[in-house]
Design a protein around this motif. Structure first.
Motif, mmCIF file in Angstrom:
data_model
loop_
_atom_site.group_PDB
_atom_site.id
_atom_site.type_symbol
_atom_site.label_atom_id
_atom_site.label_comp_id
_atom_site.label_asym_id
_atom_site.label_seq_id
_atom_site.Cartn_x
_atom_site.Cartn_y
_atom_site.Cartn_z
ATOM 1 N N ILE A 1 31.371 -56.038 -12.599
ATOM 2 C CA ILE A 1 31.700 -55.752 -13.992
ATOM 3 C C ILE A 1 31.337 -56.959 -14.851
ATOM 4 C CG2 ILE A 1 33.571 -55.206 -15.600
ATOM 5 C CD1 ILE A 1 32.965 -52.943 -13.636
ATOM 6 N N ASN A 2 31.687 -58.146 -14.360
ATOM 7 C CA ASN A 2 31.359 -59.413 -15.012
ATOM 8 C C ASN A 2 31.409 -60.508 -13.945
ATOM 9 O OD1 ASN A 2 34.130 -60.178 -14.741
ATOM 10 N ND2 ASN A 2 34.605 -59.134 -16.655
ATOM 11 N N ASP A 3 31.471 -61.753 -14.346
ATOM 12 C CA ASP A 3 31.461 -62.858 -13.378
ATOM 13 C C ASP A 3 32.698 -62.911 -12.493
ATOM 14 O OD1 ASP A 3 28.988 -63.649 -14.285
ATOM 15 O OD2 ASP A 3 29.773 -65.243 -15.579
ATOM 16 N N THR A 4 33.800 -62.312 -12.930
ATOM 17 C CA THR A 4 35.048 -62.425 -12.176
ATOM 18 C C THR A 4 35.615 -61.091 -11.694
ATOM 19 O OG1 THR A 4 36.390 -62.329 -14.186
ATOM 20 C CG2 THR A 4 35.692 -64.524 -13.430
ATOM 21 N N ALA A 5 34.965 -59.976 -12.032
ATOM 22 C CA ALA A 5 35.528 -58.668 -11.692
ATOM 23 C C ALA A 5 34.462 -57.734 -11.120
ATOM 24 C CB ALA A 5 36.155 -58.032 -12.925
ATOM 25 N N PHE A 6 34.907 -56.884 -10.202
ATOM 26 C CA PHE A 6 34.037 -55.842 -9.658
ATOM 27 C C PHE A 6 34.870 -54.630 -9.276
ATOM 28 C CE2 PHE A 6 35.172 -58.322 -5.885
ATOM 29 C CZ PHE A 6 35.464 -57.356 -4.936
ATOM 30 N N ILE B 1 39.802 -58.440 -9.592
ATOM 31 C CA ILE B 1 39.593 -59.462 -10.618
ATOM 32 C C ILE B 1 40.001 -60.807 -10.031
ATOM 33 C CG2 ILE B 1 40.210 -60.291 -12.917
ATOM 34 C CD1 ILE B 1 40.845 -57.381 -13.672
ATOM 35 N N GLU B 2 39.083 -61.757 -10.094
ATOM 36 C CA GLU B 2 39.314 -63.104 -9.568
ATOM 37 C C GLU B 2 39.847 -63.060 -8.138
ATOM 38 O OE1 GLU B 2 41.620 -65.301 -12.448
ATOM 39 O OE2 GLU B 2 39.959 -65.267 -13.883
ATOM 40 N N GLY B 3 39.255 -62.182 -7.324
ATOM 41 C CA GLY B 3 39.595 -62.090 -5.911
ATOM 42 C C GLY B 3 40.863 -61.320 -5.588
ATOM 43 N N GLU B 4 41.525 -60.768 -6.582
ATOM 44 C CA GLU B 4 42.763 -60.023 -6.360
ATOM 45 C C GLU B 4 42.571 -58.561 -6.739
ATOM 46 O OE1 GLU B 4 47.334 -59.763 -8.077
ATOM 47 O OE2 GLU B 4 46.154 -61.545 -8.478
ATOM 48 N N CYS B 5 42.973 -57.665 -5.848
ATOM 49 C CA CYS B 5 42.925 -56.237 -6.158
ATOM 50 C C CYS B 5 44.049 -55.942 -7.139
ATOM 51 C CB CYS B 5 43.088 -55.403 -4.884
ATOM 52 S SG CYS B 5 43.002 -53.629 -5.200
ATOM 53 N N ARG C 1 40.895 -49.676 -19.608
ATOM 54 C CA ARG C 1 42.153 -50.099 -20.223
ATOM 55 C C ARG C 1 42.539 -51.506 -19.764
ATOM 56 N NH1 ARG C 1 47.100 -50.522 -18.536
ATOM 57 N NH2 ARG C 1 46.765 -49.394 -16.596
ATOM 58 N N ILE C 2 42.415 -51.777 -18.485
ATOM 59 C CA ILE C 2 42.802 -53.073 -17.939
ATOM 60 C C ILE C 2 41.889 -54.194 -18.450
ATOM 61 C CG2 ILE C 2 42.883 -54.445 -15.799
ATOM 62 C CD1 ILE C 2 43.952 -51.836 -14.446
ATOM 63 N N LEU C 3 40.614 -53.922 -18.553
ATOM 64 C CA LEU C 3 39.664 -54.949 -18.959
ATOM 65 C C LEU C 3 39.587 -55.174 -20.470
ATOM 66 C CD1 LEU C 3 36.747 -54.299 -16.456
ATOM 67 C CD2 LEU C 3 38.527 -56.052 -16.341
ATOM 68 N N SER C 4 40.156 -54.256 -21.242
ATOM 69 C CA SER C 4 40.062 -54.404 -22.704
ATOM 70 C C SER C 4 41.197 -55.234 -23.273
ATOM 71 C CB SER C 4 40.021 -53.051 -23.376
ATOM 72 O OG SER C 4 41.204 -52.316 -23.123
#
Length: 97
Positions: A17-22, A49-53, A94-97
């Protein structure tokens, strides 16, 4: 006991999704529904996000369809194969906004 030895992998994707999320999507078509589910899909849809589900939709055997979101686990009603993907991506937005 019946095992899903003839399961067919339908989707196995990881999308940055970006540098820290997939997101990671894994969906199997199984010959016999998992305990707790009434459909022939085994799935895991995860936002990391940042290695955490931080969010996951899945149907673990015995638990049925559910999602982990906002620090809690809640039942999820599986309507058809497309709806969980749409709902998952709505929650991602929703979470990413």
């Amino acid at each position: 006991m019946i095992y899903n030895t003839r399961a067919e992998l339908i989707i196995c994707e990881r999308e940055n999704i970006n540098d820290t999320a997939f997101v990671e999507l894994v969906v199997w078509l199984v010959p016999v529904p998992l305990a707790g589910s009434v459909h022939n899909f085994k799935y895991r849809l995860a936002l990391v996000i940042e290695g955490e589900c931080v969010m996951r939709y899945d149907n673990e055997a015995g638990k049925g369809d559910h999602r982990h979101i906002d620090g809690r686990e809640e039942a999820y009603v599986f309507k058809d194969p497309e709806t969980p993907l749409a709902d998952f991506y709505d929650d991602v937005e929703r979470i990413l906004s």
